[in-house]
Every structure is written in C-alpha cells, then in structure tokens.
Design an enzyme around this catalytic site. Structure first.
Site, PDB file in Angstrom:
ATOM      1  N   ARG A 221      72.709 -63.858  51.748  1.00  0.00           N
ATOM      2  CA  ARG A 221      72.141 -62.844  51.205  1.00  0.00           C
ATOM      3  C   ARG A 221      73.108 -62.226  50.209  1.00  0.00           C
ATOM      4  O   ARG A 221      74.403 -62.331  50.514  1.00  0.00           O
ATOM      5  CB  ARG A 221      72.248 -61.837  52.657  1.00  0.00           C
ATOM      6  CG  ARG A 221      71.079 -61.878  53.501  1.00  0.00           C
ATOM      7  CD  ARG A 221      69.693 -61.476  52.863  1.00  0.00           C
ATOM      8  NE  ARG A 221      68.623 -61.638  53.627  1.00  0.00           N
ATOM      9  CZ  ARG A 221      67.835 -62.721  53.877  1.00  0.00           C
ATOM     10  NH1 ARG A 221      68.036 -63.855  53.145  1.00  0.00           N
ATOM     11  NH2 ARG A 221      66.867 -62.709  54.831  1.00  0.00           N
ATOM     12  N   HIS A 269      66.063 -66.197  44.577  1.00  0.00           N
ATOM     13  CA  HIS A 269      65.790 -66.269  46.307  1.00  0.00           C
ATOM     14  C   HIS A 269      64.673 -67.239  46.592  1.00  0.00           C
ATOM     15  O   HIS A 269      63.460 -66.885  47.084  1.00  0.00           O
ATOM     16  CB  HIS A 269      65.695 -64.898  46.506  1.00  0.00           C
ATOM     17  CG  HIS A 269      65.717 -64.583  48.130  1.00  0.00           C
ATOM     18  ND1 HIS A 269      66.256 -63.820  48.556  1.00  0.00           N
ATOM     19  CD2 HIS A 269      65.314 -65.489  49.102  1.00  0.00           C
ATOM     20  CE1 HIS A 269      66.459 -63.449  50.083  1.00  0.00           C
ATOM     21  NE2 HIS A 269      65.834 -64.922  50.201  1.00  0.00           N
TER      22      HIS A 269
HETATM   23  P1  NAP Z   1      71.014 -68.831  62.543  1.00  0.00           P
HETATM   24  O1  NAP Z   1      70.564 -69.937  63.124  1.00  0.00           O
HETATM   25  O2  NAP Z   1      71.167 -67.423  63.360  1.00  0.00           O
HETATM   26  O3  NAP Z   1      72.516 -68.979  62.374  1.00  0.00           O
HETATM   27  C1  NAP Z   1      73.504 -68.252  61.880  1.00  0.00           C
HETATM   28  C2  NAP Z   1      74.879 -68.793  61.864  1.00  0.00           C
HETATM   29  O4  NAP Z   1      75.895 -67.959  61.506  1.00  0.00           O
HETATM   30  C3  NAP Z   1      75.600 -69.390  63.191  1.00  0.00           C
HETATM   31  O5  NAP Z   1      76.024 -70.525  63.184  1.00  0.00           O
HETATM   32  C4  NAP Z   1      76.420 -68.059  63.423  1.00  0.00           C
HETATM   33  O6  NAP Z   1      77.343 -68.574  64.707  1.00  0.00           O
HETATM   34  C5  NAP Z   1      76.999 -67.878  62.206  1.00  0.00           C
HETATM   35  N1  NAP Z   1      77.383 -66.541  62.141  1.00  0.00           N
HETATM   36  C6  NAP Z   1      76.973 -65.278  62.335  1.00  0.00           C
HETATM   37  N2  NAP Z   1      77.935 -64.313  62.438  1.00  0.00           N
HETATM   38  C7  NAP Z   1      78.947 -65.124  62.017  1.00  0.00           C
HETATM   39  C8  NAP Z   1      80.220 -64.340  61.911  1.00  0.00           C
HETATM   40  N3  NAP Z   1      80.446 -63.097  61.746  1.00  0.00           N
HETATM   41  N4  NAP Z   1      81.134 -65.040  61.433  1.00  0.00           N
HETATM   42  C9  NAP Z   1      81.092 -66.662  61.383  1.00  0.00           C
HETATM   43  N5  NAP Z   1      79.842 -67.213  61.769  1.00  0.00           N
HETATM   44  C10 NAP Z   1      78.808 -66.185  62.109  1.00  0.00           C
HETATM   45  O7  NAP Z   1      70.361 -68.524  61.115  1.00  0.00           O
HETATM   46  P2  NAP Z   1      69.823 -69.506  60.221  1.00  0.00           P
HETATM   47  O8  NAP Z   1      68.354 -69.795  60.532  1.00  0.00           O
HETATM   48  O9  NAP Z   1      70.778 -70.685  59.992  1.00  0.00           O
HETATM   49  O10 NAP Z   1      69.874 -68.649  58.881  1.00  0.00           O
HETATM   50  C11 NAP Z   1      71.063 -68.272  58.270  1.00  0.00           C
HETATM   51  C12 NAP Z   1      70.413 -67.162  57.132  1.00  0.00           C
HETATM   52  O11 NAP Z   1      70.080 -67.612  55.962  1.00  0.00           O
HETATM   53  C13 NAP Z   1      69.795 -66.156  57.428  1.00  0.00           C
HETATM   54  O12 NAP Z   1      70.236 -64.995  58.427  1.00  0.00           O
HETATM   55  C14 NAP Z   1      69.364 -65.480  56.174  1.00  0.00           C
HETATM   56  O13 NAP Z   1      69.994 -64.566  55.690  1.00  0.00           O
HETATM   57  C15 NAP Z   1      69.617 -66.755  55.180  1.00  0.00           C
HETATM   58  N6  NAP Z   1      68.253 -67.484  54.510  1.00  0.00           N
HETATM   59  C16 NAP Z   1      68.076 -67.297  53.277  1.00  0.00           C
HETATM   60  C17 NAP Z   1      67.035 -67.920  52.830  1.00  0.00           C
HETATM   61  C18 NAP Z   1      66.950 -68.158  51.252  1.00  0.00           C
HETATM   62  O14 NAP Z   1      65.814 -68.485  50.539  1.00  0.00           O
HETATM   63  N7  NAP Z   1      67.877 -68.030  50.359  1.00  0.00           N
HETATM   64  C19 NAP Z   1      66.109 -68.565  53.317  1.00  0.00           C
HETATM   65  C20 NAP Z   1      66.133 -68.523  54.993  1.00  0.00           C
HETATM   66  C21 NAP Z   1      67.306 -68.062  55.361  1.00  0.00           C
HETATM   67  P3  NAP Z   1      77.173 -68.813  66.057  1.00  0.00           P
HETATM   68  O15 NAP Z   1      76.749 -70.290  66.163  1.00  0.00           O
HETATM   69  O16 NAP Z   1      78.507 -68.835  66.652  1.00  0.00           O
HETATM   70  O17 NAP Z   1      76.004 -67.899  66.529  1.00  0.00           O
HETATM   71  C1  GLV Z   2      64.800 -65.684  53.388  1.00  0.00           C
HETATM   72  O1  GLV Z   2      65.586 -65.178  52.756  1.00  0.00           O
HETATM   73  C2  GLV Z   2      64.752 -65.610  54.931  1.00  0.00           C
HETATM   74  O2  GLV Z   2      65.597 -64.802  55.472  1.00  0.00           O
HETATM   75  O3  GLV Z   2      63.821 -66.288  55.327  1.00  0.00           O
END
Ligand code: NAP
Ligand code: GLV
Length: 306
Positions: A221, A269
C-alpha cells in the site's frame, strides 16, 4: 439468501451474473442507495452509506486481499469481514517481484538504455550473494514471493509480526528484530497489510538501515511509504532506486516526481489483480461452507487490522 454487490469504480454487472450462476438458489443484485438489506455482501471500498443501510448483513466478502479501506468504515462489531485468500494473486505477485528483482540485479534498464543508443556493451556480472532480498510480510503473498525468489538462488530474509519458519528463509519477527532484518537486506519487498502499526513504516530511519545500494519494491500500500524520504535517500545515493506499484494517491497525480525520476519505476497498482472467476469461485465456496457451519479461511481480525 439475498446477496448484494457494491464496488467503488468497478462494474458490478459481470459479478452479479457470475455469482448468480454459481448460486442459483440465491437472489443476487447490485446495491443501490435505499435497497433493502441483504444477508451477505460482496464489496470493494463501499461507502459508509452502504454499511449504514445494510443492517441485516451477516458477512462482507472483500474482493481484494487488503482490507484497509473497509476497516476505515464504522462497521457493526459482529459483522464478519472476509478477504480474498490468494485466488490467483500469489502467482502474479511472485511474477512481479521476481521480475523487479531480476531487472534490477541484472541491470536490464541499463542494457535497455544502451541498446536504444545502438550500443553493444557489457556490464560486469554481479554476485547474487550481495543482493539479499528481504520480504516484509510472510502471509499468503509474501511466502509465495519468498519461495519464488529462492528458485533464482537469491539469499532471502523474511519479516513478519509473529515468528515464522520457512525452509531456506532467514526469518525475523516483531519490531525488536526489524533493524537486524533491514541490515541483512539489500532489496526490500513490502507485502504487509496497511494497519496503524505499519503505516509510514518505510521511512528515512528504516530505509537507511538497508545495505548501501538498497532497492525498494513496494507492492502493498502507498501509505506504508513516506514518499519524500525515499526520493531523498535515492538522491543521496544511499538507495539505488525503487519499483513502486502502489501510492498514497491513486491514480498517481500527473505532477508527482515519481513519474519522472530516472531511478524509480512506476506501475499502476497492477502487481496482483483480482481475477473474477477465481474470486467468485472462492467466495461462493466460502458462502456454502458458512451455510454448512464450517470454518473458512481469510476471516479478518479487526483488532489486528488484517
Ligand atoms: P496476509 O496473508 O494477511 O499476510 C500479511 C503478512 O504481514 C503476515 O505475515 C503478517 O504477519 C505480516 N504483518 C502484519 N502486520 C505486521 C507488522 N506490524 N509487522 C510485521 N509483519 C506484519 O496478507 P496477504 O494476502 O499476503 O496480502 C498482503 C498485502 O498485500 C495486502 O494487505 C494488500 O495490502 C497487499 N496487496 C497488494 C496488491 C497489489 O496489487 N498491489 C494485491 C494484493 C494484495 P503474521 O504472519 O505474524 O500474521
Ligand atoms: C489489491 O490491492 C488487494 O488488496 O487485493
């Protein structure tokens, strides 16, 4: 069962059709102000008016992985918020990040500039041992990215909130280990959710701890990054550059310096797009599981913020 669909800046019609086809017993419609409350909702960045009017909802299904926009609304405490859990995003994220890492490591932008100038020139091979990649966030997307990078033999570090163990990845956890993680890292990949704890976490203090010649890939983000700190560190030659997919303001304003900075690559994005068919299949599967009283993945903890 009534299902309402409410999206910001995205046509709900193909989703209405797709969810209806997968759940013929349900009544699926696009939300309009004043519509009676449904039982379930499928949303992306809905307005507060939607939540205020839809008082009978049992669950909200977010058509993205990140729920930061949703959690900014005043939501009833008992409302279940469910995010997308991969649904075809992790492979896209792995492609994007491996592309960015390899493009930087192999100096493909430099080769592009040379060939544009009609120049046949070689650059000295670099040692990948000097390009440790640190993945911040080892969730659904971060773990897949870390594993994909290992295929190319880059040293891989990982950072998460709670302690994780991933074969071949040097894992760090919690604020107490953040400095050690950054010091061990040259190419930093951000894949954390946006929460009060992670907002502005990529700033002068943290980014300057990266190894000299560091590089940032932000695919999570825009509000994780203090943008002027990144530009200053690149201009001071502490960082070599960045590839950025997300921004504090999207679309990125025309006058923003990122567009024209020679060491910053911008994408709109698009690193991991929501794939409609996969997402509908996942959400419908979860709706049916909830009806059977089974547990589902991807339920958001509002206290944690993700
Ligand atoms: P997820 O499965 O919830 O994983 C989040 C990870 O971040 C977990 O390992 C979590 O730790 C860690 N985390 C959370 N808070 C933290 C902190 N304060 N300090 C250190 N680590 C922390 O999420 P995901 O599905 O992988 O997605 C991650 C993010 O990618 C989304 O929230 C979104 O913002 C972004 N995203 C972007 C796009 C794009 O097109 N640019 C697309 C999809 C997603 P734990 O393992 O300890 O819980
Ligand atoms: C995209 O940014 C998502 O959070 O899936």
């Amino acid at each position: 069962m009534n299902i309402t669909i409410c999206f910001d800046k995205l046509d709900p019609a193909p989703w209405v059709q797709g969810v209806q086809a997968a759940l013929p017993q349900a009544r699926v419609s696009a939300w309009a102000p004043g519509a009676p409350s449904a039982d379930l909702a499928i949303v992306w960045a809905p307005p507060q008016q939607f939540v205020d009017e839809q008082t009978g909802l049992q669950a909200l299904f977010n058509i993205g992985a990140g729920v930061d926009a949703l959690l900014q609304l005043r939501l009833p405490p008992a409302l279940k918020v469910v995010r997308l859990d991969d649904a075809g995003m992790s492979v896209q994220m792995a492609e994007y990040v491996c592309h960015a890492v390899i493009r930087h490591f192999r100096e493909f932008d430099g080769y592009d500039a040379d060939t544009q100038a009609g120049k046949w020139s070689y650059r000295r091979p670099r040692s990948r041992a000097d390009f440790a990649v640190g993945v911040m966030g080892l969730g659904v997307l971060g773990e897949r990215v870390a594993k994909a990078l290992q295929v190319f033999d880059f040293p891989v570090n990982g950072y998460s909130r709670s302690a994780r163990q991933i074969d071949g990845v040097r894992c760090f956890a919690g604020p107490g280990q953040l400095n050690d993680f950054l010091k061990a890292t040259r190419i930093l990949v951000n894949l954390m959710p946006l929460t009060p704890e992670t907002e502005n976490i990529l700033n002068r203090q943290t980014l300057s701890r990266l190894q000299r010649g560091g590089y940032l890939i932000n695919v999570a983000r825009g509000r994780h990054l203090v943008e002027q700190d990144l530009i200053a560190l690149i201009d001071e030659d502490h960082l070599a550059g960045a590839m950025l997919d997300v921004f504090r303001t999207e679309p990125l304003p025309a006058e923003h310096p990122f567009w024209r900075h020679p060491k910053i690559t911008v994408t709109p994005h698009t690193s991991a797009r929501t794939l409609r068919d996969e997402s509908i299949a996942q959400i419908v599967g979860k709706i049916l599981a909830l009806q059977r009283g089974e547990p589902i993945r991807g339920v958001v903890d509002p206290q944690r913020g993700y």
